[in-house]
Design an enzyme around this catalytic site. Sequence first.
Site, PDB file in Angstrom:
ATOM      1  N   HIS A 183      28.035  19.315 -26.382  1.00 58.68           N
ATOM      2  CA  HIS A 183      28.197  19.871 -25.037  1.00 58.68           C
ATOM      3  C   HIS A 183      29.234  19.074 -24.250  1.00 58.68           C
ATOM      4  O   HIS A 183      29.311  17.853 -24.350  1.00 58.68           O
ATOM      5  CB  HIS A 183      26.856  19.859 -24.292  1.00 58.68           C
TER       6      HIS A 183
ATOM      7  N   HIS B 264      28.853  15.925 -22.394  1.00 60.53           N
ATOM      8  CA  HIS B 264      28.628  14.727 -23.203  1.00 60.53           C
ATOM      9  C   HIS B 264      29.871  14.305 -23.997  1.00 60.53           C
ATOM     10  O   HIS B 264      29.970  13.168 -24.421  1.00 60.53           O
ATOM     11  CB  HIS B 264      27.452  14.937 -24.158  1.00 60.53           C
TER      12      HIS B 264
ATOM     13  N   GLU C 144      16.971  11.086 -21.601  1.00 60.09           N
ATOM     14  CA  GLU C 144      17.341  12.083 -20.595  1.00 60.09           C
ATOM     15  C   GLU C 144      16.058  12.559 -19.927  1.00 60.09           C
ATOM     16  O   GLU C 144      14.970  12.444 -20.505  1.00 60.09           O
ATOM     17  CB  GLU C 144      18.046  13.265 -21.263  1.00 60.09           C
TER      18      GLU C 144
ATOM     19  N   HIS D 261      20.069  11.281 -16.307  1.00 63.00           N
ATOM     20  CA  HIS D 261      20.297  12.707 -16.409  1.00 63.00           C
ATOM     21  C   HIS D 261      19.147  13.489 -15.781  1.00 63.00           C
ATOM     22  O   HIS D 261      18.612  14.419 -16.380  1.00 63.00           O
ATOM     23  CB  HIS D 261      20.421  13.089 -17.898  1.00 63.00           C
TER      24      HIS D 261
END
Lengths: 599, 834
Positions: free
Chosen positions: A69, A72, A202, A413
């Site tokens: 993603h 990231h 996360e 996150h």
Amino acid sequence: LVFFSLGPGAGQDVGRSCILVSIAGKNVMLDCGMHMGYNDDRRFPDFSYITQNGRLTDFLDCVIISHFHLDHCGALPYFSEMVGYDGPIYMTHPTKAICPILLEDYRKITVDKKGETNFFTSQMIKDCMKKVVAVHLHQTVQVDEELEIKAYYAGHVLGAAMFQIKVGCESVVYTGDYNMTPDRHLGAAWIDKCRPDLLISESTYATTIRDSKRCRERDFLKKVHETVERGGKVLIPVFALGRAQELCILLETFWERMNLKAPIYFSTGLTEKANHYYKLFITWTNQKIRKTFVQRNMFEFKHIKAFDRAFADNPGPMVVFATPGMLHAGQSLQIFRKWAGNEKNMVIMPGYCVQGTVGHKILSGQRKLEMEGRQILEVKMQVEYMSFSAHADAKGIMQLIRQAEPQNVLLVHGEAKKMEFLKQKIEQEFHVNCYMPANGETTTIFTNPSIPVDISLGLLKRETAIGLLPDVKKPKLMHGTLIMKDNSFRLVSPEQALKELGLAEHQLRFTCRVHIQDPRKEHETVLRVYNHLKAVLRDYSVQHLPDGSITVESILIQATAHSEDQGTKVLLVSWTYQDEELGSYLTSLLKKGLPQSTS
Amino acid sequence: MTRECGLLLPRVCAALADPRQPGSDDTCLEKLLDWFGDLSEAEPTLKLVQDNPCLTELITSVLALPEPSPSILSFTLRLAGILAASENCFQHLQQEKLLVRLFGEDGPLNSALWEDASVRSGWVEGVRSMMRHQPALHFLCSGGGIDVIFTLQGDPSLFVASAASRLLVHMLAFSLESEMTKPLSVKDCDWPVCAQMIIKRIEDSLQSSSVSRIKQSLKLLTNLFGSCHAPWTEVLWLGVAKQVESFLMEESVQAQPMLADLLLNMARSPVFCDTEGSFWALVTSALEHLTPVQAGPLAVGILRLHKCPQDVRIQALTVLLQPMDCILRAASQPLEYAGLLDESVTDPATVESLLSSKSSCASLLCQTLGHLEELLSLIHLPVDLPCTSLLRSLMTILQFCNGLLIPASPLGSKISQILIGCFRLQRSALDVLAVLSERKGCETPVESLFDILLTYLESPNTSPTVLKKSFQATSKWLVCLPEMSCFYSQWQTKKILQDIFVVLQKRLCSPSWEVRDSSLEFLTMLIKGLRDQDEFRQTLLSSEVPRLTEDLLEDPESYVRASAVTAAGHLTFITCFAPQSPVIENQYNKENTVAKLQEILSTDPEGFPRRAVISIFTKWLRQGYTGLLQDTEQFVSRVIQIAESDLDWEVRLGGLELVEVFCVQTLCRLGRPKCPYAPFSSAFTSSVRQNESLQIFCRAKLFGFLFCSLCDCDRPVGQRACDILLALRSSFYPSNTLKDFQETGDSSAGHGIAWLQRTLRQGSLAQSFPTGSGNEVDFQDPESMLLALGTIDLEELHDDLNKSSDHVEKSPQSLLQDILATVGTVEENEADCY
């Protein structure tokens, strides 16, 4: 162990991941994400915070990317080709294969948005990918002699991994995004009971207990089916790879089961490529897909065909997957404009949209959109949002902590408020420290490293000769000289150390004065001391020497009269460092004074 | 501010201040502040505030909230700072007592919210924005703000800490520049009050026993001397110089790396570089006393300076060259060739001990090589580097790294043990080797250099990244080889080339796609640089490389296929297009190659190879080689028909580039003036020539492609097509006649830009084209096309296409609408990833 996050802004905002961890002198960057909400420099992390003096390549030991993603990995080509990082980059094989496709996808949007200044080119994406070292799951990769990393399955998206970073006996686990429940094409995250010093997790869904994904899938199929049945068209804006494939499987199976005839198209000609990757990385998918793979490959779609631009004008129902995912520009936006005016049609947004995109507008309920040339586009088609993203919820995060048994937990996150709740829960249940630093904030965690030391054979033999055999359950003290050289530790006998280092031996004697109230003559005091010690220290050789001094092993005691006060005698006690224990004991004994009875 | 925005703003402010609303997306708030920043630049801020009372109301109501969200509070602080940047607006906000409540002691400073980093960050940024006039400076100094900022320098958030440090620098400079009337002297006590406060604190910190405070002040001074070059900086320096100097030897403070930064920034400042004596003596002393790792950045910075005393420069050079010199000496005792440094000036003990330690050897060398690369990349290097010795030293490092050299000297054998297999160092050394090729001297040991490079290219232990760098260094040196041929016989050149092609053959068959790709890139580089050299052409063609390249056109990895296309395209310059092509047999059939590439263009499932094909075709066309192949017109026509329907926007863009080159060439060939884009000067007549080119373009089906591209969903494609059409129009229509034509013609009758946009948006240009009598437009009819060129308002279309595709969505009005639209929506969408 030092943690530092280069996320956007000074708060805890979600947007991109870029974390720096220093562990036992090694510096590792975890993820290198881009913020899609900005078109200027704010989209990339400000790497000047990593090191003020010195080059990044010299400072960082490696970069690890958890999954493909863009929040990231989106800044990676910028980091390696424009900022100038030239060291090793690690990611899993599927991530390495898929990353460039998403980066290309986004580069196109950037060019469209005139944001291409200070943005990477295709060549840079390729050059960056060539520097990447791909790793297998559970393979221990030696970055250098001290630093090793190991990838674990994280679910979430194809190729997503959690990474364990280990230097000596210290270790950190970074989860990236992960999912603790299997979904239609991926399995659940799993990790060893590796007991890291720190688990960085996360916490996107920190307090949510998510409803079952099945429900959302059923809902999705129902909506698509209804629209197609009434002759409408369904537009699903997606990014080239990832969620698109999951939805394709869903629709494909449903079409098959319901025997539907309406065409499904995939716009970018990427179906083959997607198939290719999912076939290539079949071991990364879940058990069901792997099992059925032999009879029927889930990624070979019978009903889904490549889209041609002209098809958008065809009458009748159809389903189209088109890029890009947030209706930024390009094909998905063009189709949206064509279909928006008809209330029979539907657009399904399967992911988050940043502000500044048409996707964001329609999701926030705006129905009259200004288009170029001051035209107003009235959106009559139905707009649906369906999140299929796979993150661990509160339950999943707790489950992972239970699996890995970390000493400390650090949450990233997520939103501050939600994280606070989870933090308390973690601290209560696991009795470990839980941190939730803001972006830009440094967290230092102290570890208790047990340092392995080599012991020389000679020393070991000598110790065992005394009769003390090594026993795991009874740790025992061992004397020797510790030599620290070239990052290694060795315990050797003092003699050997002297020989190895070419040094001469120096004798060190400790001395101490003890005052005793005794009006008698000096030699009488000495005799009293001798008798006293002889009585107390029965196992030691206590000697009264002709010169009037007393020895106990290496300890020497002499008595003199105090120059000013003849009633006070001063005992001079001295001993070598080998007899340190006995020496201190003896002085403390003498300080208590002499027993009366001995006189 | 537009009227629409003015209407939306009050509701937006109300929504932001409403604690019941879910917090706005952080990017929205950030962009809102950008907009206010732009507004305050464009119009008087006081008017902005007076016209929009909602702004002060927003501040008031946020201040009235018992528990505002940190992000809204941070936003408010920053907004207030932007507004208070103008003096009269500052006074206005002061009168309302807003600034005191925001930035003063009763504000967030002493509330629990201060714990949140974003609030502290907002506070600092707010202060920074308003710090443009004296009242703001005094407001802060008198309210104890300076202490807050000094404390924030040690903030746990690096973002806040560094912003605080920059703010202090700005305030100090601003205070001195705005409040001083006469030049300063050291003993002067009439420095402005604010500056005095700051300087006093800097001095106190430097004298304190707190290591962190000392470091903060050093950092502040570094920032100050880096950004401010006013004469007073020297006066300030004289006050702290002694103290700072003492840190050079002070082990307990460990401020050495910061000192290096500080001195470097000072050396760059004109205030200090012209001074004689003490400053440069301090620099020299730093270069001597800092460890090689600490002194490296300072040394390289000094060497980049054009104004610097010669002895300092030599000292800096010594720091950089010492490790390289040690390497040379460790490798051969006694020295076989000249060392890098004169033995009398060097004291290699420290460097030798670093090099013989496992933990520091590679990092010292990597850092040194990084600095050398930086220096060598400069076009004007203010210092002479001993390039030949440097090259020998580099070669030695490379030999250490792959275990080829194990010297007898104790240091040498130690270093070789440490460095063997060190990829990091290999990469750095090869990078320097590549840049060094531009500074080759006459005594270059070419033969042994290529021997070493060959071992790297051959060795199975070479990692893909190291291999890529080996290829790069090899190609750079190979391209230089002909220039050095005075020292080198043709025979030797041929031998080197043969060896390299043998390795290349092997590498082209590597199982790793990265290696295959780098090999192909290397081949392309070689052809580009050496295609005119006979030995090169002969050696290449007698090797297996061309055949292997052709095989790689079918590689499973798309990146490799693309590189193979590029390499094969370049190979044709030798095999097919070279005037004295050495090919004898019909081994390299032009038609085959073209057919193969065309097939890739129409069938390859991935974009990269197709992009590569179109760019090779354009290259051929540009260099005039297509004519040797076949009829250029047919060739272009065929290619664009394939490219037209490609799903990849860059292939379509590449197709347009091909069209552009073709147009220019055709117009030139038919005798147009030198610049085909120059507008016609003669009267508008349909001359034969003009008709001829128009007919060619029609026959080649260019117009269909160009007009369809105008309504492409990817904006860059439309833009390019528009550019080409504009150029064509200026070729066919003299500027004055066009104006007449557009005025008298029927274009205004419903065929203006709005019509075109509608048509384009619907993507059905073909159905409503003005010239067509039927439903279909004949894109091959010259007359219709000429008419179309004149009718469509290409200028306006060009302006439209030139805007960013999200220009509507990113407008302030759209932003305000978005913020309002999120009011009342559920939060769920936010917690998601892309």
